[in-house]
Write a protein that holds these residues in place. Sequence first.
Motif, PDB file in Angstrom:
ATOM      1  N   LYS A 221       0.836  -1.206   0.000  1.00  0.00           N
ATOM      2  CA  LYS A 221       0.000   0.000   0.000  1.00  0.00           C
ATOM      3  C   LYS A 221       0.871   1.257   0.000  1.00  0.00           C
ATOM      4  O   LYS A 221       0.584   2.225  -0.726  1.00  0.00           O
ATOM      5  CB  LYS A 221      -0.952   0.019   1.197  1.00  0.00           C
ATOM      6  CG  LYS A 221      -1.878   1.235   1.231  1.00  0.00           C
ATOM      7  CD  LYS A 221      -2.830   1.186   2.403  1.00  0.00           C
ATOM      8  CE  LYS A 221      -3.779   2.389   2.377  1.00  0.00           C
ATOM      9  NZ  LYS A 221      -3.086   3.688   2.499  1.00  0.00           N
ATOM     10  N   ALA A 222       1.940   1.252   0.794  1.00  0.00           N
ATOM     11  CA  ALA A 222       2.843   2.401   0.816  1.00  0.00           C
ATOM     12  C   ALA A 222       3.486   2.616  -0.548  1.00  0.00           C
ATOM     13  O   ALA A 222       3.641   3.756  -1.000  1.00  0.00           O
ATOM     14  CB  ALA A 222       3.919   2.190   1.884  1.00  0.00           C
ATOM     15  N   VAL A 223       3.847   1.540  -1.220  1.00  0.00           N
ATOM     16  CA  VAL A 223       4.453   1.651  -2.552  1.00  0.00           C
ATOM     17  C   VAL A 223       3.450   2.222  -3.552  1.00  0.00           C
ATOM     18  O   VAL A 223       3.766   3.136  -4.332  1.00  0.00           O
ATOM     19  CB  VAL A 223       4.967   0.275  -3.026  1.00  0.00           C
ATOM     20  CG1 VAL A 223       5.382   0.328  -4.491  1.00  0.00           C
ATOM     21  CG2 VAL A 223       6.137  -0.186  -2.162  1.00  0.00           C
ATOM     22  N   VAL A 224       2.228   1.687  -3.536  1.00  0.00           N
ATOM     23  CA  VAL A 224       1.200   2.169  -4.463  1.00  0.00           C
ATOM     24  C   VAL A 224       0.911   3.648  -4.231  1.00  0.00           C
ATOM     25  O   VAL A 224       0.870   4.452  -5.174  1.00  0.00           O
ATOM     26  CB  VAL A 224      -0.086   1.325  -4.317  1.00  0.00           C
ATOM     27  CG1 VAL A 224      -1.250   1.975  -5.066  1.00  0.00           C
ATOM     28  CG2 VAL A 224       0.144  -0.091  -4.835  1.00  0.00           C
ATOM     29  N   ASP A 225       0.741   4.031  -2.975  1.00  0.00           N
ATOM     30  CA  ASP A 225       0.365   5.407  -2.650  1.00  0.00           C
ATOM     31  C   ASP A 225       1.502   6.387  -2.910  1.00  0.00           C
ATOM     32  O   ASP A 225       1.257   7.553  -3.242  1.00  0.00           O
ATOM     33  CB  ASP A 225      -0.063   5.503  -1.189  1.00  0.00           C
ATOM     34  CG  ASP A 225      -1.372   4.786  -0.913  1.00  0.00           C
ATOM     35  OD1 ASP A 225      -2.073   4.440  -1.876  1.00  0.00           O
ATOM     36  OD2 ASP A 225      -1.678   4.569   0.270  1.00  0.00           O
ATOM     37  N   THR A 226       2.744   5.932  -2.759  1.00  0.00           N
ATOM     38  CA  THR A 226       3.892   6.827  -2.836  1.00  0.00           C
ATOM     39  C   THR A 226       4.504   6.882  -4.231  1.00  0.00           C
ATOM     40  O   THR A 226       4.832   7.960  -4.732  1.00  0.00           O
ATOM     41  CB  THR A 226       4.982   6.379  -1.829  1.00  0.00           C
ATOM     42  OG1 THR A 226       4.416   6.317  -0.525  1.00  0.00           O
ATOM     43  CG2 THR A 226       6.147   7.347  -1.814  1.00  0.00           C
ATOM     44  N   GLY A 230      -1.107   6.105  -6.418  1.00  0.00           N
ATOM     45  CA  GLY A 230      -2.321   5.602  -5.783  1.00  0.00           C
ATOM     46  C   GLY A 230      -3.111   4.612  -6.609  1.00  0.00           C
ATOM     47  O   GLY A 230      -4.202   4.210  -6.204  1.00  0.00           O
ATOM     48  N   ASP A 231      -2.575   4.202  -7.761  1.00  0.00           N
ATOM     49  CA  ASP A 231      -3.311   3.317  -8.662  1.00  0.00           C
ATOM     50  C   ASP A 231      -2.838   1.875  -8.473  1.00  0.00           C
ATOM     51  O   ASP A 231      -1.817   1.456  -9.021  1.00  0.00           O
ATOM     52  CB  ASP A 231      -3.094   3.758 -10.111  1.00  0.00           C
ATOM     53  CG  ASP A 231      -3.949   2.976 -11.099  1.00  0.00           C
ATOM     54  OD1 ASP A 231      -4.636   2.025 -10.676  1.00  0.00           O
ATOM     55  OD2 ASP A 231      -3.924   3.315 -12.305  1.00  0.00           O
ATOM     56  N   ALA A 232      -3.591   1.091  -7.694  1.00  0.00           N
ATOM     57  CA  ALA A 232      -3.210  -0.291  -7.410  1.00  0.00           C
ATOM     58  C   ALA A 232      -3.221  -1.165  -8.652  1.00  0.00           C
ATOM     59  O   ALA A 232      -2.540  -2.198  -8.694  1.00  0.00           O
ATOM     60  CB  ALA A 232      -4.156  -0.869  -6.357  1.00  0.00           C
ATOM     61  N   ASN A 233      -3.983  -0.780  -9.670  1.00  0.00           N
ATOM     62  CA  ASN A 233      -4.072  -1.593 -10.883  1.00  0.00           C
ATOM     63  C   ASN A 233      -2.800  -1.548 -11.722  1.00  0.00           C
ATOM     64  O   ASN A 233      -2.667  -2.312 -12.681  1.00  0.00           O
ATOM     65  CB  ASN A 233      -5.258  -1.146 -11.735  1.00  0.00           C
ATOM     66  CG  ASN A 233      -6.585  -1.462 -11.075  1.00  0.00           C
ATOM     67  OD1 ASN A 233      -6.693  -2.387 -10.268  1.00  0.00           O
ATOM     68  ND2 ASN A 233      -7.606  -0.683 -11.403  1.00  0.00           N
TER      69      ASN A 233
END
Length: 287
Positions: A221-226, A230-233
């Motif tokens: 989650k930290a990687v996606v958000d940072t 913010g795009d998990a896809n």
Amino acid sequence: MPIDPATALAAPPRSTELAWDHKDVLLYHLGVGAGAHRPATDPDELRYTYEKDLQVLPSFVTVAGGGLAKAGAFNLPGLEINLAQVLHGGQRIELHRPVPAAGTGVLTSRLAALYDKGKAAVLVMRSEAADDAGPLWTCDTEIFVRGEGGFGGERGSSERLAVPERTAEWEREIPVRHDQALLYRLSGDWNPLHADPDFAKLAGFDRPILHGLCSYGTTLKAVVDTALGGDANRVLSYSTRFAGVFFPGETLRVRIWDEGTAGLVVTATAVERADAPVLTDTVVTYH
């Protein structure tokens, strides 16, 4: 002999049905810390915590529909394993397409590899999920079994991922709630090691430890958000080695290096214990 390599590796794949919905996704996201560090109504958190426009953090696949417990690693013929000797050594997921917020499918699992480390055995369980539209994801779960080596098998790779010597492009410090393990376990990992102080002491810890897969999800989650807007896809794959324990109430430090086409190299450490390693050999590939 507790491990019969030929029998275990020849065992046929096992298939089981999976089903999950948005409530499972929301609970998982809360279990890895979504909504805990910004206002609850922040749009950047609501994409994890509210069913409207809900996206799925790819690490959810480790618990979807019962997750890795459905792989049945310890019920295979040729394996007689004392669970007290078992450690979760590593995890890799590969996404074939974005994970839907609700779905059904079939999970097919088999023992993909068995390595002899001398004093221990390493099992690699491969689980592949698919629905009517085709493949969804593949999980490789590495299980370290102390005292079960010496059967004469291949040793496997001991190569470790070198961390770039430069300063990380991104760094996050994430305070982890004292009740995080109690919340995360509701997604299906009921091991008392993560809840019962007396059981934790029997295992050699002064208090319950956080699930490795909870640290795994929190870090992603930290990687996606940072690093991924913010795009998990955007996540294509995510691999790690579990290098040490983490306790609820500690602060997780996540460092991220951008290695271009090789992906994002990541480390996770425990701030309060002089950056003791939690996750190493960690790579996120993305598009």
